[in-house]
Write a protein that holds these residues in place. Structure first.
Motif, PDB file in Angstrom:
ATOM      1  N   ALA A   1       0.836  -1.196   0.000  1.00  0.00           N
ATOM      2  CA  ALA A   1       0.000   0.000   0.000  1.00  0.00           C
ATOM      3  C   ALA A   1       0.870   1.245   0.000  1.00  0.00           C
ATOM      4  CB  ALA A   1      -0.921  -0.005   1.211  1.00  0.00           C
ATOM      5  N   ALA A   2       0.612   2.115  -0.937  1.00  0.00           N
ATOM      6  CA  ALA A   2       1.339   3.385  -1.016  1.00  0.00           C
ATOM      7  C   ALA A   2       0.508   4.486  -0.378  1.00  0.00           C
ATOM      8  CB  ALA A   2       1.627   3.736  -2.469  1.00  0.00           C
ATOM      9  N   SER A   3       1.165   5.296   0.426  1.00  0.00           N
ATOM     10  CA  SER A   3       0.470   6.408   1.069  1.00  0.00           C
ATOM     11  C   SER A   3       1.363   7.643   1.050  1.00  0.00           C
ATOM     12  CB  SER A   3       0.093   6.053   2.502  1.00  0.00           C
ATOM     13  OG  SER A   3       1.247   5.817   3.277  1.00  0.00           O
ATOM     14  N   GLY A   4       0.729   8.790   1.285  1.00  0.00           N
ATOM     15  CA  GLY A   4       1.473  10.040   1.283  1.00  0.00           C
ATOM     16  C   GLY A   4       0.910  11.003   0.256  1.00  0.00           C
ATOM     17  N   SER A   5       1.588  12.066   0.080  1.00  0.00           N
ATOM     18  CA  SER A   5       1.107  13.119  -0.819  1.00  0.00           C
ATOM     19  C   SER A   5       1.770  12.984  -2.178  1.00  0.00           C
ATOM     20  CB  SER A   5       1.398  14.507  -0.230  1.00  0.00           C
ATOM     21  OG  SER A   5       2.795  14.635   0.014  1.00  0.00           O
ATOM     22  N   PHE A   6       1.158  12.223  -3.056  1.00  0.00           N
ATOM     23  CA  PHE A   6       1.673  12.093  -4.406  1.00  0.00           C
ATOM     24  C   PHE A   6       0.518  12.128  -5.401  1.00  0.00           C
ATOM     25  CE2 PHE A   6       0.255   7.731  -4.942  1.00  0.00           C
ATOM     26  CZ  PHE A   6       0.266   7.225  -3.653  1.00  0.00           C
ATOM     27  N   VAL A   7       0.849  12.444  -6.621  1.00  0.00           N
ATOM     28  CA  VAL A   7      -0.151  12.524  -7.681  1.00  0.00           C
ATOM     29  C   VAL A   7      -0.234  11.207  -8.449  1.00  0.00           C
ATOM     30  CG1 VAL A   7      -0.773  13.686  -9.833  1.00  0.00           C
ATOM     31  CG2 VAL A   7       0.176  15.008  -7.918  1.00  0.00           C
ATOM     32  N   SER A   8       0.926  10.647  -8.730  1.00  0.00           N
ATOM     33  CA  SER A   8       0.929   9.412  -9.508  1.00  0.00           C
ATOM     34  C   SER A   8       2.222   8.655  -9.261  1.00  0.00           C
ATOM     35  CB  SER A   8       0.779   9.705 -11.006  1.00  0.00           C
ATOM     36  OG  SER A   8       1.870  10.474 -11.472  1.00  0.00           O
ATOM     37  N   ILE A   9       2.165   7.355  -9.549  1.00  0.00           N
ATOM     38  CA  ILE A   9       3.331   6.479  -9.484  1.00  0.00           C
ATOM     39  C   ILE A   9       3.378   5.723 -10.800  1.00  0.00           C
ATOM     40  CG2 ILE A   9       4.459   4.551  -8.342  1.00  0.00           C
ATOM     41  CD1 ILE A   9       2.988   5.326  -5.783  1.00  0.00           C
ATOM     42  N   ARG A  10       4.424   5.926 -11.578  1.00  0.00           N
ATOM     43  CA  ARG A  10       4.501   5.309 -12.900  1.00  0.00           C
ATOM     44  C   ARG A  10       4.651   3.794 -12.804  1.00  0.00           C
ATOM     45  NH1 ARG A  10       9.119   6.985 -14.405  1.00  0.00           N
ATOM     46  NH2 ARG A  10      10.199   4.997 -14.231  1.00  0.00           N
ATOM     47  N   SER A  11       5.548   3.319 -11.990  1.00  0.00           N
ATOM     48  CA  SER A  11       5.838   1.892 -11.942  1.00  0.00           C
ATOM     49  C   SER A  11       6.004   1.440 -10.505  1.00  0.00           C
ATOM     50  CB  SER A  11       7.115   1.584 -12.724  1.00  0.00           C
ATOM     51  OG  SER A  11       7.449   0.213 -12.635  1.00  0.00           O
ATOM     52  N   MET A  12       5.438   0.280 -10.229  1.00  0.00           N
ATOM     53  CA  MET A  12       5.629  -0.358  -8.928  1.00  0.00           C
ATOM     54  C   MET A  12       6.147  -1.764  -9.170  1.00  0.00           C
ATOM     55  SD  MET A  12       2.260   0.920  -6.822  1.00  0.00           S
ATOM     56  CE  MET A  12       2.946   0.478  -5.215  1.00  0.00           C
ATOM     57  N   GLY A  13       6.887  -2.256  -8.204  1.00  0.00           N
ATOM     58  CA  GLY A  13       7.455  -3.581  -8.419  1.00  0.00           C
ATOM     59  C   GLY A  13       7.737  -4.322  -7.131  1.00  0.00           C
ATOM     60  N   TRP A  14       7.939  -5.612  -7.296  1.00  0.00           N
ATOM     61  CA  TRP A  14       8.345  -6.488  -6.199  1.00  0.00           C
ATOM     62  C   TRP A  14       9.761  -6.981  -6.473  1.00  0.00           C
ATOM     63  CZ3 TRP A  14       5.638  -6.928  -1.850  1.00  0.00           C
ATOM     64  CH2 TRP A  14       4.279  -6.622  -1.865  1.00  0.00           C
ATOM     65  N   TYR A  15      10.561  -6.962  -5.441  1.00  0.00           N
ATOM     66  CA  TYR A  15      11.903  -7.497  -5.469  1.00  0.00           C
ATOM     67  C   TYR A  15      12.051  -8.409  -4.255  1.00  0.00           C
ATOM     68  CZ  TYR A  15      12.873  -3.862  -8.891  1.00  0.00           C
ATOM     69  OH  TYR A  15      12.845  -3.064 -10.009  1.00  0.00           O
ATOM     70  N   ARG A  16      13.030  -9.282  -4.302  1.00  0.00           N
ATOM     71  CA  ARG A  16      13.243 -10.156  -3.151  1.00  0.00           C
ATOM     72  C   ARG A  16      14.727 -10.343  -2.898  1.00  0.00           C
ATOM     73  NH1 ARG A  16      11.244 -16.106  -5.437  1.00  0.00           N
ATOM     74  NH2 ARG A  16      13.057 -16.505  -6.780  1.00  0.00           N
ATOM     75  N   GLN A  17      15.030 -10.630  -1.651  1.00  0.00           N
ATOM     76  CA  GLN A  17      16.418 -10.865  -1.262  1.00  0.00           C
ATOM     77  C   GLN A  17      16.472 -12.035  -0.304  1.00  0.00           C
ATOM     78  OE1 GLN A  17      18.452  -7.430   0.321  1.00  0.00           O
ATOM     79  NE2 GLN A  17      20.444  -8.301  -0.154  1.00  0.00           N
ATOM     80  N   ALA A  18      17.131 -13.079  -0.749  1.00  0.00           N
ATOM     81  CA  ALA A  18      17.339 -14.251   0.083  1.00  0.00           C
ATOM     82  C   ALA A  18      18.623 -14.078   0.878  1.00  0.00           C
ATOM     83  CB  ALA A  18      17.411 -15.498  -0.793  1.00  0.00           C
TER      84      ALA A  18
ATOM     85  N   GLY B   1       3.625  23.092  -7.751  1.00  0.00           N
ATOM     86  CA  GLY B   1       4.044  22.516  -9.020  1.00  0.00           C
ATOM     87  C   GLY B   1       4.285  21.025  -8.912  1.00  0.00           C
ATOM     88  N   LEU B   2       4.319  20.348 -10.066  1.00  0.00           N
ATOM     89  CA  LEU B   2       4.583  18.924 -10.091  1.00  0.00           C
ATOM     90  C   LEU B   2       6.090  18.695 -10.035  1.00  0.00           C
ATOM     91  CD1 LEU B   2       2.029  17.781 -12.824  1.00  0.00           C
ATOM     92  CD2 LEU B   2       1.758  17.747 -10.340  1.00  0.00           C
ATOM     93  N   ARG B   3       6.490  17.801  -9.144  1.00  0.00           N
ATOM     94  CA  ARG B   3       7.918  17.510  -8.976  1.00  0.00           C
ATOM     95  C   ARG B   3       8.113  15.994  -8.896  1.00  0.00           C
ATOM     96  NH1 ARG B   3       7.885  22.041 -10.174  1.00  0.00           N
ATOM     97  NH2 ARG B   3       8.788  23.855  -9.095  1.00  0.00           N
ATOM     98  N   PRO B   4       9.195  15.495  -9.471  1.00  0.00           N
ATOM     99  CA  PRO B   4       9.503  14.075  -9.313  1.00  0.00           C
ATOM    100  C   PRO B   4      10.031  13.792  -7.914  1.00  0.00           C
ATOM    101  CG  PRO B   4      11.233  15.169 -10.547  1.00  0.00           C
ATOM    102  CD  PRO B   4      10.155  16.185 -10.357  1.00  0.00           C
ATOM    103  N   HIS B   5       9.762  12.586  -7.465  1.00  0.00           N
ATOM    104  CA  HIS B   5      10.192  12.162  -6.133  1.00  0.00           C
ATOM    105  C   HIS B   5      11.089  10.937  -6.299  1.00  0.00           C
ATOM    106  CE1 HIS B   5       9.783  11.863  -1.757  1.00  0.00           C
ATOM    107  NE2 HIS B   5       9.631  10.562  -1.908  1.00  0.00           N
ATOM    108  N   PRO B   6      12.124  10.820  -5.488  1.00  0.00           N
ATOM    109  CA  PRO B   6      13.010   9.655  -5.615  1.00  0.00           C
ATOM    110  C   PRO B   6      12.277   8.340  -5.411  1.00  0.00           C
ATOM    111  CG  PRO B   6      14.009  11.347  -4.244  1.00  0.00           C
ATOM    112  CD  PRO B   6      12.593  11.773  -4.478  1.00  0.00           C
TER     113      PRO B   6
END
Length: 125
Positions: free
Chosen positions: A23-40, A107-112
């Motif tokens: 679940a993503a929360s916070g003050s954002f307008v959009s998220i282009r890509s979401m993903g799953w990663y794993r670390q054994a 204004g619209l700004r990119p977020h890391p």
């Protein structure tokens, strides 16, 4: 700020299934890509799957067919349905968000890129 919270991990027997949520929360307008990663343990973090806001998916070749990624843009939530689980799927699964756009000072700004804290998946033999 943007936060990602994973849930749904746990202990499952080989051959079983689990569904992870992010679940993503916070003050954002959009998220282009979401993903799953794993670390054994003792291994590098690796890609599991990604999904864009348009629903375009990408999977690690070795996981295609067993895992399904999906996304509910209205609820800012991403899912990973895992089936036919194997002991080698044991890992900490992390959620990632990229291409985040926020409104900053009118204004619209990119977020890391943002990572979740991870959820443990353990598959017993």
């Amino acid at each position: 700020q943007v936060q990602l919270v994973e849930s749904g991990g746990g202990l499952v027997q080989a051959g079983g299934s689990l569904r992870l949520s992010c679940a993503a929360s916070g003050s954002f307008v959009s998220i282009r890509s979401m993903g799953w990663y794993r670390q054994a343990p003792g291994k590098q973090r690796e890609l599991v799957a990604t999904i864009t806001s348009d629903g375009i998916t990408n999977y690690a070749d070795s996981l295609r067919g067993r895992f399904t990624i999906s996304r509910d843009n209205a609820k800012n939530t991403m899912f990973l349905q895992m089936g036919s689980l194997k002991p080698e799927d044991t890992a900490v699964y992390y959620c990632n968000a990229e291409g985040i756009i926020r409104i900053v000072s009118g204004g619209l700004r990119p977020h890391p890129s943002v990572w979740g804290q991870g959820t443990q998946v353990t598959v017993s033999s």
